[in-house]
Design a protein around this motif. Structure first.
Motif, mmCIF file in Angstrom:
data_model
loop_
_atom_site.group_PDB
_atom_site.id
_atom_site.type_symbol
_atom_site.label_atom_id
_atom_site.label_comp_id
_atom_site.label_asym_id
_atom_site.label_seq_id
_atom_site.Cartn_x
_atom_site.Cartn_y
_atom_site.Cartn_z
ATOM 1 N N ASP A 11 0.862 -1.186 0.000
ATOM 2 C CA ASP A 11 0.000 0.000 0.000
ATOM 3 C C ASP A 11 0.895 1.231 0.000
ATOM 4 O O ASP A 11 1.836 1.322 0.799
ATOM 5 C CB ASP A 11 -0.889 0.042 1.252
ATOM 6 N N ILE A 12 0.591 2.175 -0.892
ATOM 7 C CA ILE A 12 1.402 3.378 -1.034
ATOM 8 C C ILE A 12 0.512 4.597 -0.827
ATOM 9 O O ILE A 12 -0.487 4.759 -1.521
ATOM 10 C CB ILE A 12 2.061 3.421 -2.426
ATOM 11 N N GLU A 13 0.868 5.413 0.150
ATOM 12 C CA GLU A 13 0.118 6.647 0.434
ATOM 13 C C GLU A 13 0.400 7.671 -0.663
ATOM 14 O O GLU A 13 1.564 7.944 -0.982
ATOM 15 C CB GLU A 13 0.557 7.232 1.779
ATOM 16 N N LEU A 14 -0.664 8.235 -1.221
ATOM 17 C CA LEU A 14 -0.540 9.222 -2.283
ATOM 18 C C LEU A 14 -1.263 10.506 -1.905
ATOM 19 O O LEU A 14 -2.213 10.479 -1.122
ATOM 20 C CB LEU A 14 -1.134 8.678 -3.588
ATOM 21 N N ASN A 15 -0.828 11.596 -2.500
ATOM 22 C CA ASN A 15 -1.509 12.872 -2.311
ATOM 23 C C ASN A 15 -2.578 13.103 -3.371
ATOM 24 O O ASN A 15 -3.524 13.841 -3.156
ATOM 25 C CB ASN A 15 -0.490 14.023 -2.341
ATOM 26 N N ALA A 16 -2.410 12.486 -4.526
ATOM 27 C CA ALA A 16 -3.353 12.662 -5.631
ATOM 28 C C ALA A 16 -4.666 11.940 -5.333
ATOM 29 O O ALA A 16 -4.682 10.930 -4.623
ATOM 30 C CB ALA A 16 -2.760 12.128 -6.928
ATOM 31 N N PRO A 17 -5.762 12.436 -5.890
ATOM 32 C CA PRO A 17 -7.051 11.737 -5.732
ATOM 33 C C PRO A 17 -7.017 10.367 -6.411
ATOM 34 O O PRO A 17 -6.319 10.176 -7.417
ATOM 35 C CB PRO A 17 -8.047 12.662 -6.439
ATOM 36 N N ALA A 18 -7.776 9.430 -5.868
ATOM 37 C CA ALA A 18 -7.805 8.056 -6.384
ATOM 38 C C ALA A 18 -8.184 8.006 -7.856
ATOM 39 O O ALA A 18 -7.586 7.255 -8.637
ATOM 40 C CB ALA A 18 -8.783 7.208 -5.555
ATOM 41 N N GLY A 113 -14.188 13.743 1.354
ATOM 42 C CA GLY A 113 -13.390 14.725 0.639
ATOM 43 C C GLY A 113 -11.972 14.888 1.150
ATOM 44 O O GLY A 113 -11.267 15.811 0.744
ATOM 45 N N GLU A 114 -11.510 14.004 2.043
ATOM 46 C CA GLU A 114 -10.130 14.069 2.515
ATOM 47 C C GLU A 114 -9.200 13.882 1.322
ATOM 48 O O GLU A 114 -9.426 13.038 0.462
ATOM 49 C CB GLU A 114 -9.891 12.965 3.552
ATOM 50 N N ALA A 115 -8.182 14.689 1.271
ATOM 51 C CA ALA A 115 -7.256 14.628 0.136
ATOM 52 C C ALA A 115 -6.458 13.331 0.159
ATOM 53 O O ALA A 115 -6.192 12.766 1.214
ATOM 54 C CB ALA A 115 -6.312 15.821 0.175
ATOM 55 N N GLY A 116 -6.080 12.902 -1.032
ATOM 56 C CA GLY A 116 -5.185 11.766 -1.138
ATOM 57 C C GLY A 116 -5.874 10.437 -1.324
ATOM 58 O O GLY A 116 -7.109 10.330 -1.325
ATOM 59 N N SER A 117 -5.035 9.437 -1.514
ATOM 60 C CA SER A 117 -5.524 8.092 -1.778
ATOM 61 C C SER A 117 -4.432 7.085 -1.428
ATOM 62 O O SER A 117 -3.332 7.462 -1.022
ATOM 63 C CB SER A 117 -5.907 7.961 -3.262
ATOM 64 N N ILE A 118 -4.766 5.837 -1.595
ATOM 65 C CA ILE A 118 -3.814 4.748 -1.389
ATOM 66 C C ILE A 118 -3.788 3.922 -2.665
ATOM 67 O O ILE A 118 -4.841 3.524 -3.175
ATOM 68 C CB ILE A 118 -4.221 3.874 -0.188
ATOM 69 N N ALA A 119 -2.595 3.691 -3.171
ATOM 70 C CA ALA A 119 -2.426 2.776 -4.300
ATOM 71 C C ALA A 119 -2.079 1.416 -3.711
ATOM 72 O O ALA A 119 -1.067 1.276 -3.023
ATOM 73 C CB ALA A 119 -1.313 3.246 -5.227
ATOM 74 N N ARG A 120 -2.929 0.436 -3.935
ATOM 75 C CA ARG A 120 -2.678 -0.932 -3.450
ATOM 76 C C ARG A 120 -2.287 -1.790 -4.649
ATOM 77 O O ARG A 120 -3.101 -2.067 -5.522
ATOM 78 C CB ARG A 120 -3.901 -1.510 -2.760
ATOM 79 N N TRP A 121 -1.024 -2.181 -4.683
ATOM 80 C CA TRP A 121 -0.524 -3.085 -5.717
ATOM 81 C C TRP A 121 -0.455 -4.487 -5.141
ATOM 82 O O TRP A 121 0.080 -4.693 -4.054
ATOM 83 C CB TRP A 121 0.881 -2.660 -6.166
ATOM 84 N N THR A 122 -0.989 -5.440 -5.865
ATOM 85 C CA THR A 122 -0.936 -6.845 -5.480
ATOM 86 C C THR A 122 -0.302 -7.611 -6.631
ATOM 87 O O THR A 122 -0.726 -7.469 -7.783
ATOM 88 C CB THR A 122 -2.343 -7.400 -5.196
ATOM 89 N N PHE A 123 0.721 -8.391 -6.332
ATOM 90 C CA PHE A 123 1.381 -9.235 -7.326
ATOM 91 C C PHE A 123 1.020 -10.683 -7.017
ATOM 92 O O PHE A 123 1.330 -11.184 -5.937
ATOM 93 C CB PHE A 123 2.901 -9.089 -7.265
ATOM 94 N N GLU A 124 0.369 -11.352 -7.956
ATOM 95 C CA GLU A 124 0.041 -12.768 -7.820
ATOM 96 C C GLU A 124 0.856 -13.509 -8.864
ATOM 97 O O GLU A 124 0.868 -13.135 -10.035
ATOM 98 C CB GLU A 124 -1.450 -12.999 -8.039
ATOM 99 N N TYR A 125 1.536 -14.573 -8.436
ATOM 100 C CA TYR A 125 2.481 -15.211 -9.338
ATOM 101 C C TYR A 125 2.617 -16.707 -9.079
ATOM 102 O O TYR A 125 2.254 -17.210 -8.020
ATOM 103 C CB TYR A 125 3.855 -14.545 -9.216
ATOM 104 N N GLU A 126 3.163 -17.373 -10.094
ATOM 105 C CA GLU A 126 3.580 -18.761 -9.956
ATOM 106 C C GLU A 126 4.992 -18.851 -10.512
ATOM 107 O O GLU A 126 5.246 -18.502 -11.668
ATOM 108 C CB GLU A 126 2.661 -19.718 -10.711
ATOM 109 N N LYS A 127 5.927 -19.291 -9.659
ATOM 110 C CA LYS A 127 7.325 -19.414 -10.064
ATOM 111 C C LYS A 127 7.499 -20.641 -10.966
ATOM 112 O O LYS A 127 6.746 -21.615 -10.854
ATOM 113 C CB LYS A 127 8.210 -19.583 -8.831
ATOM 114 N N LEU A 128 8.513 -20.594 -11.818
ATOM 115 C CA LEU A 128 8.812 -21.737 -12.685
ATOM 116 C C LEU A 128 9.378 -22.907 -11.892
ATOM 117 O O LEU A 128 9.149 -24.063 -12.236
ATOM 118 C CB LEU A 128 9.801 -21.341 -13.786
#
Length: 157
Positions: A11-18, A113-128
């Protein structure tokens, strides 16, 4: 025995709107290189149009000190919830992973109306194979690119 299938999240805190963050990643990923030139050199739509399910994107990026490439399909676009997925099917990640999916959800901090957003990146993977370690630097890469896009959007607001 370790599992070949895994999931990592940041999760990454951002200042920009979602909606603004989601819009850039979904509809104008070719402009991410303007915001994060040290990390992303280029993004082209190879098949289809930006912002549409099924569009194939070709990325040139710089990660772990090396120039890299990826081809991925944009899927599961949900404009109401500001979420989407990228299914990587060609490029450097496929040397170590059987499958790799990046999911993004851009979450408003508040409905009041609170400023900012959270970018939630999820990586789903299967290793070789079991000898493949998850490259934790990918989480740092996603964080840096997200912060760069955030700064770019805030300057343009």
């Amino acid at each position: 025995m370790s599992s070949l299938i895994g999931k990592e999240e940041i999760d990454i805190e951002l200042n920009a709107p979602a909606d603004k963050f989601f819009d850039m990643i979904c509809n104008t990923p070719n402009q991410v290189s303007d915001a994060s030139a040290d990390n992303i050199q280029k993004c082209d739509a190879v098949n289809g149009d930006f912002g549409n399910n099924g569009v194939v994107l070709h990325w040139n990026y710089f990660h772990d000190g090396e120039p890299r490439v990826a081809k991925e399909a944009m899927e599961d676009i949900d404009r109401k919830n500001y979420s989407l997925s990228f299914r990587v099917f060609e490029g450097d990640l496929m040397k170590e992973f059987k499958s790799f999916i990046l999911k993004l959800q851009s979450i408003p901090k508040s409905n009041q109306g609170e400023a900012g957003s959270i970018a939630r990146w999820t990586f789903e993977y299967e290793k070789l194979h079991e000898g493949v370690a998850f490259p934790n630097s990918l989480l740092d890469f996603a964080k840096q690119v997200s912060k760069d896009v955030d700064s770019h959007l805030i300057q343009g607001v």
